[in-house]
Design a protein around this motif. Structure first.
Motif, PDB file in Angstrom:
ATOM      1  N   CYS A  49    -104.167 -15.040 -55.043  1.00 26.79           N
ATOM      2  CA  CYS A  49    -105.204 -15.411 -54.141  1.00 26.79           C
ATOM      3  C   CYS A  49    -106.333 -14.542 -53.770  1.00 26.79           C
ATOM      4  CB  CYS A  49    -104.960 -17.139 -53.155  1.00 26.79           C
ATOM      5  SG  CYS A  49    -104.497 -18.275 -53.925  1.00 26.79           S
ATOM      6  N   ALA A  56    -106.863 -21.092 -50.248  1.00 25.99           N
ATOM      7  CA  ALA A  56    -106.099 -21.422 -50.837  1.00 25.99           C
ATOM      8  C   ALA A  56    -105.621 -22.893 -50.531  1.00 25.99           C
ATOM      9  CB  ALA A  56    -104.649 -20.709 -51.282  1.00 25.99           C
ATOM     10  N   GLY A  79    -103.444 -11.197 -50.437  1.00 24.39           N
ATOM     11  CA  GLY A  79    -103.187 -13.658 -50.934  1.00 24.39           C
ATOM     12  C   GLY A  79    -103.628 -13.695 -49.814  1.00 24.39           C
ATOM     13  N   THR A  99    -102.460 -23.311 -54.938  1.00 26.13           N
ATOM     14  CA  THR A  99    -103.888 -23.203 -55.957  1.00 26.13           C
ATOM     15  C   THR A  99    -104.928 -22.530 -54.648  1.00 26.13           C
ATOM     16  OG1 THR A  99    -104.131 -25.492 -56.591  1.00 26.13           O
ATOM     17  CG2 THR A  99    -105.890 -24.652 -56.891  1.00 26.13           C
ATOM     18  N   CYS A 100    -105.971 -21.141 -55.749  1.00 21.79           N
ATOM     19  CA  CYS A 100    -106.663 -20.814 -55.456  1.00 21.79           C
ATOM     20  C   CYS A 100    -108.147 -21.487 -54.847  1.00 21.79           C
ATOM     21  CB  CYS A 100    -107.009 -19.510 -55.613  1.00 21.79           C
ATOM     22  SG  CYS A 100    -105.195 -18.078 -55.827  1.00 21.79           S
ATOM     23  N   ALA A 106    -101.790 -20.594 -58.332  1.00 18.75           N
ATOM     24  CA  ALA A 106    -101.244 -19.573 -57.874  1.00 18.75           C
ATOM     25  C   ALA A 106     -99.740 -19.647 -58.064  1.00 18.75           C
ATOM     26  CB  ALA A 106    -101.382 -19.318 -56.666  1.00 18.75           C
TER      27      ALA A 106
END
Length: 162
Positions: A49, A56, A79, A99-100, A106
């Motif tokens: 991410c 995130a 990230g 989830t980004c 992710a």
């Protein structure tokens, strides 16, 4: 003519699987440590991410949880990361799916909550890449299976019209 259609369908399926495999291989979520006692802390990290793309979201599911943890904290290795305190968690294995901020997946990882005094084993959940390889293999297998089903269906339809 029929063989050509089957080959084209199979080629499209394999091509789609090949395109999706690199995305699955790059997705990486890490939970450290992989085992923690009740009341311990685990660090959730979505390494792929981009912090500039937004927060995130880590979805934690398990024996007694279905919750989201939002992260805006940039991880030292890249990230985004968040800390999760496991007080009140039931013993068992939990899955973390990330989830980004741009909506891209992710990956996922697992961690286990043990009794207080249980052995703690640090490490990355799913860090060996076998999950991404399994996902790619499943995509390729599904494409090949779909092509076979399509070929059989067309053969049966052609035989029924004779």
């Amino acid at each position: 003519m029929k063989a050509k259609t089957v080959l084209v369908s199979a080629a499209l399926g394999v091509g789609l699987g090949t395109l999706l495999l690199p995305g699955a291989a790059l997705a990486d979520t890490v939970v450290s440590p992989a085992t923690t006692p009740v009341g311990g802390t685990v660090v959730l990290t979505a390494t792929t991410c981009n912090p500039k793309s937004g927060d995130a979201i880590f979805r934690v599911t398990g024996p007694d949880r279905d919750q989201n943890v939002r992260s805006t904290t940039a991880a030292a290795g890249g990230g985004l990361s968040a800390e999760l305190f496991t007080a009140g968690f039931t013993l068992g294995t939990y899955t973390v799916t990330a989830t980004c901020g741009d909506g891209s997946a992710a990956g996922s990882a697992t961690f286990t909550v043990t009794p207080i005094g249980g052995a703690q084993a640090g490490g990355r959940g799913g860090a060996d890449g076998t999950g991404a390889l399994a996902a790619g293999g499943a995509l390729l297998g599904s494409a090949a299976g779909g092509a076979l089903i399509l070929a059989r269906r067309r053969r049966h339809m052609a035989a029924a019209t004779l």
